[in-house]
Design an enzyme around this catalytic site. Sequence first.
Site, PDB file in Angstrom:
ATOM      1  N   GLU A  90      41.071  23.920  50.724  1.00  0.00           N
ATOM      2  CA  GLU A  90      42.102  24.762  50.114  1.00  0.00           C
ATOM      3  C   GLU A  90      41.570  26.053  49.504  1.00  0.00           C
ATOM      4  OE1 GLU A  90      43.767  20.861  50.794  1.00  0.00           O
ATOM      5  OE2 GLU A  90      41.898  21.507  49.818  1.00  0.00           O
ATOM      6  N   GLY A 110      48.916  20.220  55.436  1.00  0.00           N
ATOM      7  CA  GLY A 110      50.307  20.632  55.443  1.00  0.00           C
ATOM      8  C   GLY A 110      50.490  21.832  56.360  1.00  0.00           C
TER       9      GLY A 110
END
Length: 500
Positions: free
Chosen positions: A194, A120
């Site tokens: 992440e 993203g």
Amino acid sequence: MLLRHSFSRLPSPPSWISRFPSPAMPLRAKVTNPAFRATASMSTSPEIPKELPGDEPDDVLFNSIYGLRSVELNRPKKLNSLNGSMARKIFPRLKEWEKSHLANIVLISGAGEKALCAGGDVAALALQNEQGPEGQRASTDFFGLEYRLDHTIATYSKPVISFMDGITMGGGVGLSMHAPFRIATEKTVFAMPETTIGFFPDVGASFFLPRLDGEIGTYLALTSERLNGVQALYSGIATHYLHSSVLANMTQRLSELVFPDHLPLPGRLNIVNQTMAEYSLGLPSLKEEPILLAGDLRNAIDRCFQFNTVEEIFQALETEAQSEQSSQKEWAKKTLETLSVRSPTSLKVTLRQLRLGKQWSISETFQREHVIAGNFMRHPDFVEGVKARLMSKPPRQAQWQPATLAEVSQETVDSFFTIPEGESRLPLLSDKDYTKYPHQRFALPSESEIETFVREHGQSSQQVIKEFAQRSNQKEGVQEKVAEVLSRRTQNTPEGYRWV
């Protein structure tokens, strides 16, 4: 039935096909919340997201070739990182194609040579978060949009194929992992990075990572380790491995497929699977590319990452690093160094997420991840991690808050799984739900499948390998995967061939 057209009669292919050269040959604590007590697959019939005036033009390209519909992420300079503008364009197309009798197969790919999708657009989200509660709410809304898109793919009623050709991380994994067909190539680079940026493995990772063999999912989630090329197939991330040079011709061939109206989805998927097998050029030899997460390393991963607290994992790695009998001392030392620079909050939340996610359905997964993502948008580690690792030139070590595992309390971890007052579960666009991937048969057999067969039948290793090869119609990689599992987990005993 299959219908073959002459290639000379095909319409002009979409622009992205030209980039492929023509081939020379073919937990201990259960987190509860009243908002989740109802069924995770609640029906809300929310509206399909629509494009907004400020959305970027042409950041997604859509094409049709006979019965094939393609979604091409088109931000190659940003490695096709996913943003709200792209997601809002994809939604209505998927819904339109799902209803169309002319659309047979959906293909997801990325423009350029480097990536399907590198994740993203977290830099934009971090800057947005600095605007305060309003910006944090907008960032949380983006994740809701992304997760609804991933859930739509996970419950789609037609065959979906993802070309994991190049970097496939974060948001790109969400667009891939829930599709029945996930194609790795020699250029594939898979990772869930992440925890490096003070976040948690999302996009449905709560569902697919705990369902990988042993503790592979825990290892990949906490360390952000990368898997290149054929390793994505062996680990269960990809369902197929093909050379990138065949993707264009295979796409044209898939566009020619015509399914009888009465043929249900499983039958259509079988035809797609058989068609793609025609374009395999073989796997790299094990001498050239041995299975990475195998043998002594795989045993060490399962030993060290089996625990339910991060502190116990650290302790196990320290023991491994100091053991004179271990062949994985250097790996353990390197892994300790890797984990020591990750966000302590991210590590603890991620481990809890993976342990709980084993019990979540696919719908509950995305709804719960939306809650966790929203709580991370309000936590300082996300902005700090993105700025330190992705926006600073050169990258610097992030200053995490808190800075140590000991400072991250149980109450803090629990709070990430709690819906804030006044908010509700993420509404999804589909009522479909499941607790196991319905199309997992197209991937290599799992270790648990192999274990079940050995325990029930107790045959020789050669017979077990032969059985799984026949079950998969001689699928490439099956013999190699089964042989590796058997060499590690079975032995001949006076009572016969046994699972250890």
